[in-house]
Design a protein around this motif. Structure first.
Motif, PDB file in Angstrom:
ATOM      1  N   LEU A 129       0.822  -1.207   0.000  1.00  0.00           N
ATOM      2  CA  LEU A 129       0.000   0.000   0.000  1.00  0.00           C
ATOM      3  C   LEU A 129       0.860   1.264   0.000  1.00  0.00           C
ATOM      4  O   LEU A 129       1.788   1.400   0.793  1.00  0.00           O
ATOM      5  N   LYS A 130       0.540   2.180  -0.895  1.00  0.00           N
ATOM      6  CA  LYS A 130       1.154   3.496  -0.865  1.00  0.00           C
ATOM      7  C   LYS A 130       0.211   4.458  -0.141  1.00  0.00           C
ATOM      8  O   LYS A 130      -0.991   4.190  -0.030  1.00  0.00           O
ATOM      9  N   TYR A 131       0.763   5.555   0.331  1.00  0.00           N
ATOM     10  CA  TYR A 131      -0.066   6.565   0.992  1.00  0.00           C
ATOM     11  C   TYR A 131      -0.113   7.820   0.138  1.00  0.00           C
ATOM     12  O   TYR A 131       0.918   8.351  -0.289  1.00  0.00           O
ATOM     13  N   PHE A 161       2.728   3.144   2.813  1.00  0.00           N
ATOM     14  CA  PHE A 161       1.871   3.436   3.965  1.00  0.00           C
ATOM     15  C   PHE A 161       2.437   2.815   5.240  1.00  0.00           C
ATOM     16  O   PHE A 161       2.414   3.422   6.304  1.00  0.00           O
ATOM     17  N   PHE A 162       2.939   1.584   5.136  1.00  0.00           N
ATOM     18  CA  PHE A 162       3.583   0.913   6.262  1.00  0.00           C
ATOM     19  C   PHE A 162       5.085   0.808   5.987  1.00  0.00           C
ATOM     20  O   PHE A 162       5.595  -0.250   5.615  1.00  0.00           O
ATOM     21  N   PRO A 163       5.843   1.891   6.127  1.00  0.00           N
ATOM     22  CA  PRO A 163       7.269   1.849   5.808  1.00  0.00           C
ATOM     23  C   PRO A 163       8.036   0.938   6.759  1.00  0.00           C
ATOM     24  O   PRO A 163       7.729   0.850   7.946  1.00  0.00           O
ATOM     25  N   TRP A 164       9.030   0.272   6.229  1.00  0.00           N
ATOM     26  CA  TRP A 164       9.822  -0.673   7.020  1.00  0.00           C
ATOM     27  C   TRP A 164      11.239  -0.697   6.460  1.00  0.00           C
ATOM     28  O   TRP A 164      11.449  -0.532   5.264  1.00  0.00           O
ATOM     29  N   SER A 171      -3.257   1.497  -2.646  1.00  0.00           N
ATOM     30  CA  SER A 171      -3.032   2.692  -1.833  1.00  0.00           C
ATOM     31  C   SER A 171      -4.085   2.904  -0.758  1.00  0.00           C
ATOM     32  O   SER A 171      -5.180   2.340  -0.788  1.00  0.00           O
ATOM     33  N   ILE A 172      -3.696   3.757   0.199  1.00  0.00           N
ATOM     34  CA  ILE A 172      -4.615   4.383   1.151  1.00  0.00           C
ATOM     35  C   ILE A 172      -4.580   5.872   0.820  1.00  0.00           C
ATOM     36  O   ILE A 172      -3.514   6.499   0.864  1.00  0.00           O
ATOM     37  N   THR A 173      -5.723   6.451   0.475  1.00  0.00           N
ATOM     38  CA  THR A 173      -5.770   7.841   0.027  1.00  0.00           C
ATOM     39  C   THR A 173      -6.749   8.643   0.878  1.00  0.00           C
ATOM     40  O   THR A 173      -7.860   8.180   1.157  1.00  0.00           O
ATOM     41  N   TYR A 174      -6.330   9.825   1.272  1.00  0.00           N
ATOM     42  CA  TYR A 174      -7.203  10.699   2.065  1.00  0.00           C
ATOM     43  C   TYR A 174      -8.020  11.595   1.155  1.00  0.00           C
ATOM     44  O   TYR A 174      -7.484  12.295   0.293  1.00  0.00           O
ATOM     45  N   HIS A 175      -9.349  11.581   1.350  1.00  0.00           N
ATOM     46  CA  HIS A 175     -10.257  12.446   0.603  1.00  0.00           C
ATOM     47  C   HIS A 175     -10.714  13.552   1.556  1.00  0.00           C
ATOM     48  O   HIS A 175     -11.559  13.323   2.440  1.00  0.00           O
ATOM     49  N   ARG A 176     -10.155  14.711   1.369  1.00  0.00           N
ATOM     50  CA  ARG A 176     -10.340  15.808   2.323  1.00  0.00           C
ATOM     51  C   ARG A 176     -11.797  16.263   2.432  1.00  0.00           C
ATOM     52  O   ARG A 176     -12.302  16.503   3.528  1.00  0.00           O
TER      53      ARG A 176
END
Length: 248
Positions: free
Chosen positions: A31-33, A131-134, A46-51
């Motif tokens: 997943l990308k952010y 989204f979950f960096p490691w 992805s995980i995307t924020y919809h403002r």
């Protein structure tokens, strides 16, 4: 400490989101952010924020661009992507989860600033889009070229994510349920828990369970359908919610 906080928060976040949609471990790691819909690239999960709606969208395409190779190779993101009725995962998470995800993102930002930018040659937060960096301090011990590519992009191996999830759920339940025998939950078992919980709350809704797992309805019925025919018949007979007014 920040890294540990991120791992614990990540485990809880995965568990909560899973009851709305439950991806496989590989999907979680890829997943990308995206902070806005404008910046979202639908070639990637992805995980995307919809403002405007103050909600986050979970999106996983059936096919997309490889996360590892730099030659724009087209790869399969979903296990059953080639199935007849397969569709992209496109789920708008409820607004009540927005504060929780934002809190995770604040810890994620601290992790990138104080760990990745210091020890992993990252010059800015924008360079880390997972989204979950490691990362692994043993990067130089890795000789498998594909694994080196995965780690260089801060992607965790799916098997490691699942092991970590199982370990941390075990520790959490050890505190909250000290007298119960348990071994934690791995991500594959999480999919079973989601399906069984859904069917317990919504008896017979195999379509809904299949949607949460992004699996074939036939497979869900085969796996979770009533083995006891008599019990199933009693449940149908006791269902008083059916409206027969249309025959009057």
């Amino acid at each position: 400490q920040i890294s540990r906080a991120l791992q614990y928060f990540r485990t809880g976040l995965i568990q909560i989101i899973s009851f709305y949609h439950c991806p496989r471990s590989t999907n979680w790691t890829e997943l990308k952010y995206y902070s806005s819909a404008i910046s979202q690239n639908k070639n990637f999960a992805s995980i995307t924020y919809h403002r405007q709606r103050n909600r986050f969208q979970l999106y996983i395409p059936r096919f997309g661009t490889s996360m590892v190779n730099d030659n724009n190779e087209n790869v399969r993101f979903l296990k059953n992507a080639g199935a007849k009725n397969s569709v992209d995962v496109d789920v708008e998470l409820p607004e009540k989860l927005t504060p929780l995800i934002k809190e995770f993102l604040s810890i994620r930002q601290c992790y990138i600033e104080y760990d990745l930018m210091t020890f992993a040659d990252v010059s800015s937060i924008s360079e880390v889009d997972i989204f979950f960096p490691w990362r692994s301090i043993r990067q130089h011990h890795v000789h498998n070229e594909e694994n080196m590519q995965i780690r260089s992009k801060f992607i965790e191996l799916a098997s490691k994510l699942s092991q970590n999830f199982c370990s941390l759920t075990y520790q959490a339940y050890l505190i909250t349920m000290p007298h119960d025998k348990q071994h934690g939950i791995n991500l594959h078992a999480m999919r079973h828990l989601v399906a069984e919980t859904h069917l317990e709350e919504h008896p017979g809704d195999f379509i809904g369970a299949a949607a949460k797992l992004n699996d074939d309805v036939e497979q869900v019925i085969k796996t979770y359908g009533d083995k006891d025919r008599a019990k199933a018949m009693r449940r149908v007979a006791e269902n008083e919610s059916i409206d027969f007014s249309f025959v009057l």
